[in-house]
Write a protein that holds these residues in place. Sequence first.
Motif: not given
Length: 616
Positions: A148-153
Amino acid sequence: MSLSPQFLDELRARTSLSALIGKTTKLTKAGREMRGCCPFHNEKTPSFYVNDDKGFYHCFGCSAHGDAIRWMTDQRGLPFIDAVKELAQAAGMEMPAQDRASAAKAERAKGLHEAMADAASWFTEQLNGIGGAEARGVLAKRGISADTARTFGMGFSPDSRGKLKTALKEYGDPVLVECGLLIQVEGKDPYDRFRGRLMIPIRDARGRTIAFGGRVIGDGEPKYLNSPDTPLFDKGRTLYNLDRAAPAARKANRVLVVEGYMDVIALAQVGIQEAVAPLGTALTEAQLERLWRMVDVPILCFDGDSAGQKAALRAAQRALPLLGDGRSLRFITLPDGQDPDDLVRSKGIGAFEALVADAEHLVDRIWKHELAAEPLVTPEQRAALGARLRSHAKTIQDADVRAEYLAMFNKRVWDYFHPERPADSFKSFRKSDKPKQPISPRLIAISQFGIDQVTILPALISGLIRFPDMIAPLAETLVRLPINAIQLRQTRERLLDVALRDQNLETPTVITTLREDGLGGVLAKLKEVTLAFSFLAHKADPEQARRDLAFVAEKLDVGPALDVELKEANDRYVSNWDASDFEEYVRLLKAKQRMEQIFMDALSPDDMPVEASEGN
């Protein structure tokens, strides 16, 4: 930049619409067209068609319709000019030349976009590096996964005044100050704006980073820090997560508005992708317009505390003037002290979805707020409630929606303060064969086809204008009358409005008020009423006219209900052949016959409709 019709036509001609749509929507051949499940609403049977020859798509289920440019703006959520640019690039077409000022502005923006993109990448590197351990711990504590952290940058800004400045030094301090990454204080060197914070990129509709939100790690103020307004970022016109939520909202046919980034991210992690958040301010008109471009009725889900509920009320009041064409809002009330993130993590997605399913309408939110605003004991306090509700309704610019709100508020006020209203008010007609008061022989001209409600309603309104002292006594009946004609409905609401505030209302005042409200056309049409009502005749006895006016109002109110009960009693008797059902049917039938006979007996061979000039 000027885009000629010829350029846009050429762009559409060079764009394969089925190939464009087929990138995200599965299409199959159907004769000379392509067919698939509509991306704008949920469906199992394909009703969405794409016609390359004619250059348009159409859904026979939800009526979505448009060309390649419309697809990019509606389905992708791009601004018009960005949609044209992207299509032109794909089609190998040069955009029309910009004037010098526009070209310079575009070039400067390009540099700012690149700087923001590099800043986002650098923050992500810091989060995943040695120095980001504490920030990663915060994410783990909040239940945010690495995916999720990667998805939202998401990223991390070290607690330093110059590390970002050094990392992006090739852009130069002026550019980094202009895009809000550095703070410039007069007489001092610029320094990093975000220090010791969990970083959350804010993206535009195209997915480009235009700003950041930073949440402090550990103690410190402010808890959340946003980028300032820049050439790329206008916080009053931007919604967090718009780029990801727009296509998801069109598929789900809903969009949720929550208070902050973490609420959006928490909902996305459990599968609710169609959530956005304002950026530290109350919802603005521009943000509401953005939301309405996605769905007609966005759902606002603010925190259950006092501040969250005040924010919801401010949003409701700001939306009122903009309502129309089906556009409105709905509201979720969360458990006190909880936000969506808390609720989802403690009770799961099912608890949140249950609240969404029970979201209240805008009119209900306004009503509940004003009902609880102050005690309602004295006549003055009760009058103030009605005045506040009417004040809200009058801010609505759309005349039809405004009339509906006035009608609903009037009815609710009457229902709230008159709970003792007898059910089945038409039962008075069962008690005797004759009415308590005599009905004049000039009551109404009626044909063998029965009462024409379309004709009688204008006559009733006209009678109320002639005898305005009857509006308040008949208010409870009047608010229940179903009036389909918009202008007649608006006239009724205005009559109720002025009568409830002025106990000594006179006809000239009523006429002046209606004309000031743009209802002069209704007055002109009412003069065409030519029925033989006593309350439309100048020479009729005033007391008789008032009794007749009350009788006609009750007839219009009671008649439909009596018809429904009569049919239900007949259906029960036919099904059960029960003697009690038959007796009830006979009683109701006699009541209906007595009511109609009152009208028929009132006629004599000399009864003729009054002339328009006489009656009005």
